[in-house]
Scaffold this active site. Structure first.
Site, PDB file in Angstrom:
ATOM      1  N   ASP A  97       0.808  -1.217   0.000  1.00 27.60           N
ATOM      2  CA  ASP A  97       0.000   0.000   0.000  1.00 27.60           C
ATOM      3  C   ASP A  97       0.846   1.274   0.000  1.00 27.60           C
ATOM      4  OD1 ASP A  97       0.897  -0.504   2.603  1.00 27.60           O
ATOM      5  OD2 ASP A  97      -1.074  -1.064   3.341  1.00 27.60           O
ATOM      6  N   ASN A 129      -7.573  -2.959  14.606  1.00 27.01           N
ATOM      7  CA  ASN A 129      -8.978  -3.196  14.229  1.00 27.01           C
ATOM      8  C   ASN A 129      -9.119  -4.385  13.278  1.00 27.01           C
ATOM      9  OD1 ASN A 129      -8.021  -2.200  11.815  1.00 27.01           O
ATOM     10  ND2 ASN A 129      -9.394  -0.443  11.693  1.00 27.01           N
ATOM     11  N   HIS A 161      -7.436  -4.867  10.451  1.00 24.42           N
ATOM     12  CA  HIS A 161      -7.194  -4.650   9.020  1.00 24.42           C
ATOM     13  C   HIS A 161      -5.928  -5.371   8.562  1.00 24.42           C
ATOM     14  CE1 HIS A 161      -4.915  -0.587   9.841  1.00 24.42           C
ATOM     15  NE2 HIS A 161      -4.038  -1.532   9.663  1.00 24.42           N
ATOM     16  N   GLU A 221      -9.868  -1.922   5.553  1.00 22.97           N
ATOM     17  CA  GLU A 221     -10.479  -1.631   6.847  1.00 22.97           C
ATOM     18  C   GLU A 221     -11.726  -2.510   7.043  1.00 22.97           C
ATOM     19  OE1 GLU A 221      -8.801   0.023   8.832  1.00 22.97           O
ATOM     20  OE2 GLU A 221      -8.188   1.999   8.155  1.00 22.97           O
TER      21      GLU A 221
HETATM   22  C1  F6R Z   1       1.331  -1.544   6.205  1.00 24.22           C
HETATM   23  C2  F6R Z   1       0.060  -2.204   6.335  1.00 24.22           C
HETATM   24  C3  F6R Z   1      -0.746  -2.205   7.599  1.00 24.22           C
HETATM   25  C4  F6R Z   1       0.066  -2.529   8.841  1.00 24.22           C
HETATM   26  C5  F6R Z   1      -0.830  -2.476  10.078  1.00 24.22           C
HETATM   27  C6  F6R Z   1      -0.039  -2.696  11.350  1.00 24.22           C
HETATM   28  O1  F6R Z   1       1.868  -1.720   4.917  1.00 24.22           O
HETATM   29  O2  F6R Z   1      -0.351  -2.734   5.375  1.00 24.22           O
HETATM   30  O3  F6R Z   1      -1.778  -3.151   7.480  1.00 24.22           O
HETATM   31  O4  F6R Z   1       0.636  -3.807   8.726  1.00 24.22           O
HETATM   32  O5  F6R Z   1      -1.449  -1.231  10.142  1.00 24.22           O
HETATM   33  O6  F6R Z   1       0.793  -1.607  11.546  1.00 24.22           O
HETATM   34  P1  F6R Z   1       1.967  -1.637  12.610  1.00 24.22           P
HETATM   35  O7  F6R Z   1       2.883  -2.732  12.201  1.00 24.22           O
HETATM   36  O8  F6R Z   1       2.611  -0.287  12.505  1.00 24.22           O
HETATM   37  O9  F6R Z   1       1.341  -1.900  13.931  1.00 24.22           O
END
Ligand code: F6R
Length: 253
Positions: A64, A130, A132, A137
């Protein structure tokens, strides 16, 4: 779904890197590795940078990018990948969606085709508090392709730590869809800290529902989840025993 439980973050990074490395070594003819950003993979990338693994046969595709941020922006995922991995490891080619395009929908379509043409052999994932995965989301359909998504307030707040102020956190992102991710041959998800414990429990012990996007992974044939004790803290005792034993076994091989 298989899983391993390690004591804490450092071991998690080492085990996850070893898992990826095995996969890379298993495909000398070339492979495509899907990469993530955020805190979860930072330790994994540190291990990767320390190792002298030849990755010139490896293509990487990131999950992303924020809409509106140029590749040079300090908080873009292009910059993140450059700093944490690409500056020290030479890959065959690396792709991250372009965030500062005039037509993000078109960019999503281009990126979807690019990923599908290559086909992901192994996808590294983190998980949001959450539930995701990538920026899919809660509520995102399980068959979604790469698309433009509106970030939830909780995700923007969670990611505020990388920016000076909440207002600077973009409101949209281009993300591989759940359907795109599910096409990967293998998936490796890493989660550490108590903050992830509920989402991890829902993913592993709840039913598959779009309310918690990560629950879709139950429907994938080859998923490895690596957790530290805190992230695993809400799992059943049985699941904890299985995960700890799987880690000890992995270390023996
Ligand atoms: C990042 C991504 C997100 C993160 C998720 C966890 O490329 O795709 O799904 O993996 O938000 O974020 P952290 O690792 O910062 O807790």
């Amino acid at each position: 779904m298989k899983w391993m439980i390690v004591e804490k973050g450092e071991e998690l990074a080492q085990v996850a890197y070893q898992f990826l490395k095995q996969e890379i070594e298993r495909h000398p003819e070339g492979l495509t590795v899907g990469l993530a950003t955020g805190s979860s993979p930072v330790g994994v990338y540190e291990e990767w940078r320390k190792d002298a693994l030849d990755c010139r046969h490896v293509t990487t595709v990131n999950l992303d990018e924020y809409v509106g941020l140029s590749p040079e922006h300090p908080q873009s995922y292009h910059t993140f990948m450059q700093e944490y991995l690409f500056k020290d490891v030479a890959f065959k080619e690396s792709f991250v969606p372009i965030g500062d395009t005039e037509d993000p929908v078109r960019e999503s379509e281009r990126y979807e085709a690019l990923v599908r043409n290559r086909g992901i052999d192994i996808q590294l994932l983190g998980i949001g508090a959450n539930g995701h995965i990538a920026f899919n989301e809660p509520g995102t359909p399980f068959d979604a392709k790469t698309h433009v998504t509106e970030l939830t307030e909780s995700t923007r707040e969670a990611n505020q730590r990388f920016f000076d102020r909440l207002e600077e956190v973009p409101t949209k992102a281009i993300t591989m869809g759940i359907g795109t991710i599910m096409e990967a041959k293998k998936i490796l998800l890493v989660a550490s800290s108590e903050r992830k414990a509920e989402a991890v429990r829902d993913m592993m012990e709840g039913v598959a529902t779009t309310d918690c996007p990560a629950t879709v992974l139950k429907r994938h044939a080859d998923v490895m989840v690596i957790l530290d004790e805190e992230a695993a803290s809400l799992l059943s005792d049985d699941a904890k025993r299985t995960g700890r034993a799987a880690y000890l076994n992995f270390m023996k091989v």
